[in-house]
Write an enzyme that holds these catalytic residues in place. Structure first.
Site, PDB file in Angstrom:
ATOM      1  CE1 TYR A  64      -9.181  -3.455   0.655  1.00 28.78           C
ATOM      2  CE2 TYR A  64      -8.405  -1.462  -0.431  1.00 28.78           C
ATOM      3  CZ  TYR A  64      -8.160  -2.588   0.338  1.00 28.78           C
ATOM      4  OH  TYR A  64      -6.878  -2.843   0.787  1.00 28.78           O
TER       5      TYR A  64
ATOM      6  CD  GLU B 116      -8.272  -9.300  -4.024  1.00 25.85           C
ATOM      7  OE1 GLU B 116      -7.094  -9.599  -3.738  1.00 25.85           O
ATOM      8  OE2 GLU B 116      -9.165  -9.163  -3.162  1.00 25.85           O
TER       9      GLU B 116
ATOM     10  CE  LYS C 163      -3.804  -2.467   2.306  1.00 24.25           C
ATOM     11  NZ  LYS C 163      -4.652  -2.541   3.518  1.00 24.25           N
TER      12      LYS C 163
ATOM     13  CG  HIS D  47      -4.833  -6.474  -0.474  1.00 18.52           C
ATOM     14  ND1 HIS D  47      -6.056  -6.599   0.144  1.00 18.52           N
ATOM     15  CD2 HIS D  47      -4.876  -7.304  -1.564  1.00 18.52           C
ATOM     16  CE1 HIS D  47      -6.802  -7.450  -0.548  1.00 18.52           C
ATOM     17  NE2 HIS D  47      -6.114  -7.898  -1.587  1.00 18.52           N
TER      18      HIS D  47
ATOM     19  CG  ASN E  96      -3.437  -2.692   7.016  1.00 17.67           C
ATOM     20  OD1 ASN E  96      -3.337  -2.196   5.893  1.00 17.67           O
ATOM     21  ND2 ASN E  96      -4.481  -3.412   7.389  1.00 17.67           N
TER      22      ASN E  96
END
Ligand code: ADP
Length: 169
Positions: free
Chosen positions: A69, A146, A29, A135, A132
């Site tokens: 998402y 994905e 990310k 992913h 965080n």
């Protein structure tokens, strides 16, 4: 010779043919990129023994992040999540190997980095759910979905790692 051996192994059901081998979509990310953690994170998947089939640095557009998402669209944090994911470049990766989806989730650790075990990526490298760093797909079906969403035709490489015979008996 190796290709022939592999073909024999596939036909005997010892090794899955490439199209059947599980793949996971792993994404560093924007905070992971900004914090200089790209090499560290890639290294954990390489060292584990998974095979990298796709890799790119990418500025994610809003509509793609929303599609990725979409299951979270009714959550209160959804707008902030979209801002976060589109706030800078991400590193998109397709990793392959038997069991890669569940194993990658273990390597990544719990969603909340404060609850993630030491030794996991989030446990070692992050402190907040909203930052965080990485992913990982949560099921093989989502891995396929994905990868198809984030990569275009021709962006994945079909190749055999010389390590495979040393990783898989
Ligand atoms: P995971 O990424 O571990 O599969 P989820 O699918 O539940 O977790 O959530 C997707 C992402 O949304 C998380 O990784 C995190 O970036 C963000 N997120 C989840 N819950 C929250 C929250 N309560 N506050 C802020 N961001 C969140």
């Amino acid at each position: 010779r190796r290709a022939a051996a592999r073909a024999r192994a596939v036909s005997r059901g010892i090794v899955a043919s490439s199209s059947e081998v599980e793949q996971s979509y792993i994404m560093i990310k924007p905070d992971g990129v900004q914090r200089g953690l790209v090499g560290e994170i890639i290294s954990r998947f390489e060292k584990k023994g998974f095979v990298l089939k796709g890799l790119k640095l990418f500025q994610c557009p809003t509509d793609l992040s929303q599609e990725h998402y979409k299951d979270l669209k009714d959550k209160p944090f959804f707008p902030k999540l979209i801002d976060y994911i589109t706030s800078g470049p991400v590193v998109c990766m397709a990793w392959e190997g038997d069991g890669v989806v569940a194993s990658a989730r273990k390597l990544i650790g719990a969603t909340n980095p404060l609850q993630a075990e030491p030794g996991t990526i989030r446990g070692d490298l992050a402190v907040q759910t909203g930052r965080n760093v990485v992913h990982g797909s949560d099921s093989p079906d989502n891995g396929k979905r994905e990868i198809a969403l984030w990569f275009k035709e021709g962006e994945l490489c079909e190749w055999e790692s010389v390590q495979t015979p040393w990783l898989i008996e």
